[in-house]
Scaffold this motif. Structure first.
Motif, PDB file in Angstrom:
ATOM      1  N   UNK A  89       1.348  29.949  25.740  1.00 11.09           N
ATOM      2  CA  UNK A  89       0.785  29.431  24.488  1.00 11.09           C
ATOM      3  C   UNK A  89      -0.706  29.226  24.690  1.00 11.09           C
ATOM      4  N   UNK A  90      -1.504  30.089  24.094  1.00  7.33           N
ATOM      5  CA  UNK A  90      -2.952  30.012  24.307  1.00  7.33           C
ATOM      6  C   UNK A  90      -3.658  29.170  23.255  1.00  7.33           C
ATOM      7  N   UNK A  91      -3.035  29.000  22.085  1.00  9.65           N
ATOM      8  CA  UNK A  91      -3.605  28.186  21.013  1.00  9.65           C
ATOM      9  C   UNK A  91      -2.475  27.574  20.201  1.00  9.65           C
ATOM     10  N   UNK A  92      -2.802  26.502  19.490  1.00 15.08           N
ATOM     11  CA  UNK A  92      -1.822  25.800  18.672  1.00 15.08           C
ATOM     12  C   UNK A  92      -2.325  25.755  17.240  1.00 15.08           C
ATOM     13  N   UNK A  93      -1.494  26.216  16.304  1.00 16.36           N
ATOM     14  CA  UNK A  93      -1.826  26.088  14.881  1.00 16.36           C
ATOM     15  C   UNK A  93      -1.142  24.851  14.329  1.00 16.36           C
ATOM     16  N   UNK A  94      -1.949  23.989  13.708  1.00 15.58           N
ATOM     17  CA  UNK A  94      -1.443  22.741  13.134  1.00 15.58           C
ATOM     18  C   UNK A  94      -1.373  22.893  11.618  1.00 15.58           C
ATOM     19  N   UNK A 116      -4.552  24.516   9.900  1.00 16.30           N
ATOM     20  CA  UNK A 116      -4.182  25.184   8.657  1.00 16.30           C
ATOM     21  C   UNK A 116      -4.294  24.177   7.517  1.00 16.30           C
ATOM     22  N   UNK A 117      -5.237  24.429   6.620  1.00 16.04           N
ATOM     23  CA  UNK A 117      -5.529  23.501   5.521  1.00 16.04           C
ATOM     24  C   UNK A 117      -4.763  23.963   4.289  1.00 16.04           C
ATOM     25  N   UNK A 118      -3.849  23.101   3.820  1.00 20.54           N
ATOM     26  CA  UNK A 118      -2.934  23.512   2.754  1.00 20.54           C
ATOM     27  C   UNK A 118      -2.811  22.488   1.627  1.00 20.54           C
ATOM     28  N   UNK A 119      -3.594  21.403   1.688  1.00 23.63           N
ATOM     29  CA  UNK A 119      -3.478  20.352   0.685  1.00 23.63           C
ATOM     30  C   UNK A 119      -4.858  19.844   0.282  1.00 23.63           C
ATOM     31  N   UNK A 120      -4.894  19.121  -0.848  1.00 20.82           N
ATOM     32  CA  UNK A 120      -6.144  18.520  -1.305  1.00 20.82           C
ATOM     33  C   UNK A 120      -6.665  17.519  -0.278  1.00 20.82           C
ATOM     34  N   UNK A 140      -6.796  28.971   5.992  1.00 21.18           N
ATOM     35  CA  UNK A 140      -6.545  28.452   4.651  1.00 21.18           C
ATOM     36  C   UNK A 140      -5.145  28.839   4.190  1.00 21.18           C
ATOM     37  N   UNK A 141      -4.392  27.849   3.711  1.00 21.94           N
ATOM     38  CA  UNK A 141      -3.077  28.104   3.130  1.00 21.94           C
ATOM     39  C   UNK A 141      -3.176  28.094   1.620  1.00 21.94           C
ATOM     40  N   UNK A 142      -3.555  29.214   1.032  1.00 22.55           N
ATOM     41  CA  UNK A 142      -3.864  29.257  -0.394  1.00 22.55           C
ATOM     42  C   UNK A 142      -2.643  29.016  -1.272  1.00 22.55           C
ATOM     43  N   UNK A 143      -1.487  29.538  -0.883  1.00 23.03           N
ATOM     44  CA  UNK A 143      -0.301  29.388  -1.725  1.00 23.03           C
ATOM     45  C   UNK A 143       0.112  27.922  -1.819  1.00 23.03           C
ATOM     46  N   UNK A 144       0.116  27.229  -0.686  1.00 19.10           N
ATOM     47  CA  UNK A 144       0.460  25.809  -0.700  1.00 19.10           C
ATOM     48  C   UNK A 144      -0.598  24.985  -1.423  1.00 19.10           C
ATOM     49  N   UNK A 145      -1.872  25.363  -1.240  1.00 17.93           N
ATOM     50  CA  UNK A 145      -2.946  24.652  -1.936  1.00 17.93           C
ATOM     51  C   UNK A 145      -2.806  24.797  -3.446  1.00 17.93           C
ATOM     52  N   UNK A 175     -21.170  24.375   9.892  1.00 14.47           N
ATOM     53  CA  UNK A 175     -21.926  23.145  10.151  1.00 14.47           C
ATOM     54  C   UNK A 175     -21.490  22.482  11.452  1.00 14.47           C
ATOM     55  N   UNK A 176     -20.237  22.687  11.839  1.00 14.82           N
ATOM     56  CA  UNK A 176     -19.716  22.056  13.047  1.00 14.82           C
ATOM     57  C   UNK A 176     -19.500  23.040  14.182  1.00 14.82           C
ATOM     58  N   UNK A 177     -20.055  24.236  14.029  1.00 16.90           N
ATOM     59  CA  UNK A 177     -20.029  25.270  15.065  1.00 16.90           C
ATOM     60  C   UNK A 177     -18.624  25.681  15.480  1.00 16.90           C
ATOM     61  N   UNK A 178     -17.720  25.660  14.515  1.00 17.43           N
ATOM     62  CA  UNK A 178     -16.396  26.227  14.740  1.00 17.43           C
ATOM     63  C   UNK A 178     -16.472  27.741  14.556  1.00 17.43           C
ATOM     64  N   UNK A 179     -15.465  28.447  15.016  1.00 20.44           N
ATOM     65  CA  UNK A 179     -15.379  29.873  14.756  1.00 20.44           C
ATOM     66  C   UNK A 179     -15.118  30.100  13.266  1.00 20.44           C
ATOM     67  N   UNK A 180     -15.537  31.251  12.720  1.00 21.71           N
ATOM     68  CA  UNK A 180     -15.270  31.505  11.297  1.00 21.71           C
ATOM     69  C   UNK A 180     -13.778  31.423  11.000  1.00 21.71           C
ATOM     70  N   UNK A 181     -13.430  30.928   9.820  1.00 21.92           N
ATOM     71  CA  UNK A 181     -12.010  30.711   9.506  1.00 21.92           C
ATOM     72  C   UNK A 181     -11.241  32.001   9.276  1.00 21.92           C
ATOM     73  N   UNK A 182      -9.919  31.873   9.302  1.00 16.76           N
ATOM     74  CA  UNK A 182      -9.027  32.981   8.999  1.00 16.76           C
ATOM     75  C   UNK A 182      -8.618  32.912   7.537  1.00 16.76           C
ATOM     76  N   UNK A 183      -8.566  34.079   6.896  1.00 20.55           N
ATOM     77  CA  UNK A 183      -8.142  34.135   5.496  1.00 20.55           C
ATOM     78  C   UNK A 183      -6.644  33.898   5.382  1.00 20.55           C
ATOM     79  N   UNK A 184      -6.242  33.426   4.225  1.00 22.22           N
ATOM     80  CA  UNK A 184      -4.836  33.109   3.974  1.00 22.22           C
ATOM     81  C   UNK A 184      -3.981  34.359   3.967  1.00 22.22           C
TER      82      UNK A 184
END
Length: 271
Positions: A89-94, A116-120, A140-145, A175-184
């Motif tokens: 397990x090299x990474x964990x998706x929350x 994984x951002x899925x709510x307001x 981004x979790x667009x369907x759940x959002x 702004x926080x120097x994270x890697x670019x996000x993944x599309x839903x």
């Protein structure tokens, strides 16, 4: 499976279907995510964790992500313990991530995190979550959002709202120097035109790649999130001129300065 540092295609596979793990690994996806959350029935969570552990033992070179259960779920900490002890397990998706505290708890697994951002509430907490040590990138979790916000799926109004949320994710990441996000993920599997449009828009907005729910989606993700040869050739010319000591110059009828040079360097790094 590719070892691309910036994954373009990331394929989900149910943790309850260990017979599919090898196929997912050989699918050509840059990364695979073994899913303990939505893809696994409540009664099968424990056996699914065991399947991941057994498969990893017989595939010691395999590297993969695990989407654990949400911080509010009873299996959250057991999932974290699994991720900590399994080397593959090299990474964990929350999933359904809504607070910095939840991410700090997830960081106990000792692995880089994808939130994984899925709510307001998750959108409202973006800046706080982005500052958590160990967070590598958002998705981004667009369907759940859309469901959480009461959007009419497929409508122009929903698209305008989702586009704003995409921008918020991009800004918090940068702004926080994270890697670019993944599309839903896109629910489109056989509708190629719809899938292409989804990938194209996300790439144009600055997303790094796309989450996929079916192997047939991988080729589209790889094609759209890989810089074109024309853009790469332009970037090489820019960087070569800059390496000669020129900070401002004209190239192909356009003025090039430091921000453009930096953009060219990022493009080459993505490739």
């Amino acid at each position: 499976m590719s070892t691309s540092l910036s994954p373009r295609s990331v394929l989900f596979v149910p943790a309850s279907r260990p017979e599919l793990f090898d196929k997912a690994l050989a699918s050509g996806a840059d990364r695979i995510i073994i899913d303990l959350e939505d893809a696994v029935d409540e009664s099968g969570k424990s056996s699914a964790r065991r399947s991941i552990e057994l498969w990893s033992e017989t595939h010691p070179d395999a590297r993969f992500l695990v989407r654990i259960n949400a911080p509010s779920h009873p299996a959250f900490y057991e999932d974290l313990r699994l991720c900590r002890r399994v080397e593959g397990v090299e990474r964990v998706m929350v999933p359904k991530c809504e607070s910095a505290d939840a991410l700090r708890q997830a960081a106990l697994a000792g692995k880089p995190l994808w939130a994984l951002v899925e709510t307001a509430r998750g959108i409202a907490a973006l800046d706080a979550m982005a500052a958590v040590e160990g967070l590598e990138r958002f998705a981004l979790g667009e369907l759940d959002l859309a469901t959480d916000l009461g959007l009419a799926r497929g409508s122009q109004g929903a698209r305008r709202v989702i586009d704003q949320l995409r921008v918020a994710l991009l800004i918090a990441s940068r702004a926080n120097r994270c890697q670019p996000p993944m599309a839903a993920v896109s629910p489109a599997i056989d509708d190629l035109e719809r899938l292409e449009a989804h990938a194209r828009e996300a790439e144009e907005m600055g997303f790094a790649g796309m989450l996929c729910i079916h192997p047939r989606q991988l080729a589209v993700a790889e094609r759209w999130f890989a810089p074109s040869e024309r853009r790469l050739a332009w970037a090489r010319r820019v960087v070569e001129r800059a390496a000669g000591g020129e900070a401002v110059f004209e190239l192909e009828g356009e003025m090039v300065d430091l921000p453009v040079i930096e953009a060219a360097r990022r493009l080459l790094a993505r490739a």
